[in-house]
Every structure is written in structure tokens, then in C-alpha cells.
Motif scaffolding. Structure first.
Motif, short mmCIF file in Angstrom:
data_model
loop_
_atom_site.label_atom_id
_atom_site.label_comp_id
_atom_site.label_asym_id
_atom_site.label_seq_id
_atom_site.Cartn_x
_atom_site.Cartn_y
_atom_site.Cartn_z
N UNK A 75 -22.74 104.65 22.21
CA UNK A 75 -22.63 103.97 21.18
C UNK A 75 -21.39 104.82 20.23
N UNK A 76 -21.34 106.02 20.60
CA UNK A 76 -20.31 106.96 19.82
C UNK A 76 -18.97 106.76 20.79
N UNK A 77 -18.96 106.39 21.90
CA UNK A 77 -17.98 106.21 22.51
C UNK A 77 -17.09 104.61 22.11
N UNK A 82 -12.89 102.42 19.41
CA UNK A 82 -12.75 100.94 19.05
C UNK A 82 -12.71 99.78 20.05
N UNK A 83 -13.94 99.96 20.83
CA UNK A 83 -14.17 98.72 21.89
C UNK A 83 -14.66 97.60 20.82
N UNK A 87 -20.55 94.91 21.89
CA UNK A 87 -21.07 95.62 22.90
C UNK A 87 -22.36 96.54 22.52
N UNK A 88 -22.32 96.67 21.30
CA UNK A 88 -23.44 97.62 20.79
C UNK A 88 -24.81 96.74 20.69
N UNK A 89 -24.68 95.57 20.87
CA UNK A 89 -25.83 94.71 21.04
C UNK A 89 -26.60 94.76 22.56
N UNK A 90 -25.75 95.45 23.41
CA UNK A 90 -26.20 95.43 24.78
C UNK A 90 -26.95 96.71 25.08
N UNK A 91 -26.96 97.00 26.46
CA UNK A 91 -27.51 98.30 26.75
C UNK A 91 -27.02 99.07 28.03
N UNK A 92 -27.86 99.99 28.50
CA UNK A 92 -27.06 100.58 29.62
C UNK A 92 -26.39 100.06 30.75
N UNK A 93 -27.17 98.85 31.15
CA UNK A 93 -26.81 98.02 32.20
C UNK A 93 -25.17 97.55 32.03
#
Ligand SMILES: [Fe+2]
Ligand SMILES: [Fe+2]
Length: 198
Positions: A75-77, A82-83, A87-93
Motif C-alpha cells: 500500500x505504501x509503494x 502514484x500507481x 490497486x488498493x482494492x486488490x490483494x497480494x495476488x
């Protein structure tokens, strides 16, 4: 075979052995062993499809580099780079490929765009995939220890028709996800439309 591969292109600022050590330090032994098997398969596929073996080796060795990082790290990355905020709604995969590529770039100093794109695409695929990207996508799926219904068929297909094998993997993965009734990353659907539809 892979032990004798000598890096000469200066894509990674060090030897293959040094890169292996960095990757080993970032992963559990189980996943590290998977990474070595992906490298072996990626080099075989590279040989078959005239892809550069040094590129295939570096791509395979680093593809899961970020897999064991915390959600907070990803999340920090995403913020730092500024991606796409979706993407924050998804996960590790999804993150370990798309965001993991940024970690490979920043922490391992690998700036080769084809390598970074192959890492970005390795779980979801992509509408446009280079040969290198297809090689990683397939090597990850058919490495020696993989065992699932159809593995022999898709292994053979990857050496006979690389693009068709990308379509095969995508269709089967999608069917599996639908069967589990889990949320599908839209990028996976785009990959399916581009590679799996006859
Ligand atoms: Fe992965
Ligand atoms: Fe993997």
C-alpha cells in the motif's frame, strides 16, 4: 544448466549467484525452491522461443521477490509511486506482480522494462505480452513441481505454441476463479479476451 549461466549484459549489477542470494534472503525456502524451478523452466522455454536466456533468468529469479511482503509495504509503494489507486482494492495476488515490479526496480536496481513488465504481468497476464512475458507466465505455471489436471497437455503446448498455452492457462485460471466465486481482477478478463477466445 542454470548454475553455469554467466550474466554479461549488466542488466543486474552483479552475478547470477549474487542475485540468487538476494532472492533467497527475501523468501521462505519453499518459495525460493519454486523460484529456482521457474528459472529452470523459463530458460528451457527461452531456448525454444529464441528469448534471451539472461533476461529469462533474471525475470524468473525476481518474479516472486515481493510475494512475502506485508500489505502495508504494498500500500505504501502504491502511494509512493502514484500507481493506479484502484490497486488498493486488490490483494497480494495482484500486488506482488504489479507493485512487486517496483520493489524489484528500487531494491534490486533492475530497470529493464521488458523484465519489469513480465513481472507485472505474471499473475494476471496482459493484452500485450512480449515473448519474455509469455515465457515467465508459462514457466510459473508449468514448473517441474506443478501438478494439476491437464498439466502434461499444457506443458507440451507451451513448447509447441506459446501463445496458445497462454490462452490455455488464462482460460483455466478464470474457470477456477469463477468456480470458487471469487472477485476477478478486470485485467485477467482482458487477458482472457485477448488470448483465450477462439
Ligand atoms: Fe507470483
Ligand atoms: Fe511464482
Amino acid at each position: 544448466m542454470t548454475d553455469k549461466l554467466v550474466y554479461t549484459k549488466n542488466i543486474y549489477n552483479g552475478s547470477r549467484e549474487e542475485l540468487v542470494e538476494k532472492v533467497k534472503a527475501a523468501l521462505s525456502d519453499k518459495r525460493f525452491q519454486h523460484v529456482l524451478r521457474v528459472e529452470e523452466m523459463a530458460i528451457k522455454l527461452a531456448d525454444q522461443w529464441q528469448v534471451d536466456k539472461e533476461l529469462a533468468s533474471i525475470t524468473a529469479l525476481t518474479h516472486d521477490y515481493a510475494k512475502e511482503r506485508s500489505d502495508i509495504d504494498f500500500l505504501n509503494k502504491i502511494s509512493e509511486k502514484k500507481l493506479d489507486t484502484d490497486l488498493k482494492n486488490w490483494g497480494n495476488n495482484v500486488w506482488h506482480g504489479v507493485v512487486g515490479a517496483e520493489m524489484v526496480k528500487d531494491e534490486l536496481g533492475i530497470n529493464h522494462e521488458d523484465i519489469l513488465n513480465a513481472i507485472r504481468q505474471h499473475t494476471t497476464g496482459g493484452v500485450t505480452m512480449t515473448k519474455l512475458s509469455q515465457v515467465l507466465y508459462m514457466a510459473d505455471y508449468i514448473e517441474e513441481a506443478r501438478d494439476f489436471p491437464g498439466i502434461d497437455e499444457v506443458r507440451a503446448l507451451a513448447f509447441k505454441d506459446l501463445a496458445a498455452s497462454v490462452g490455455w492457462q488464462t482460460a483455466h485460471t478464470l474457470a477456477y476463479l469463477v468456480d470458487k466465486q471469487v472477485k476477478i481482477y478486470p485485467g485477467t478478463l482482458l487477458t482472457y479476451n485477448a488470448w483465450s477466445v477462439k
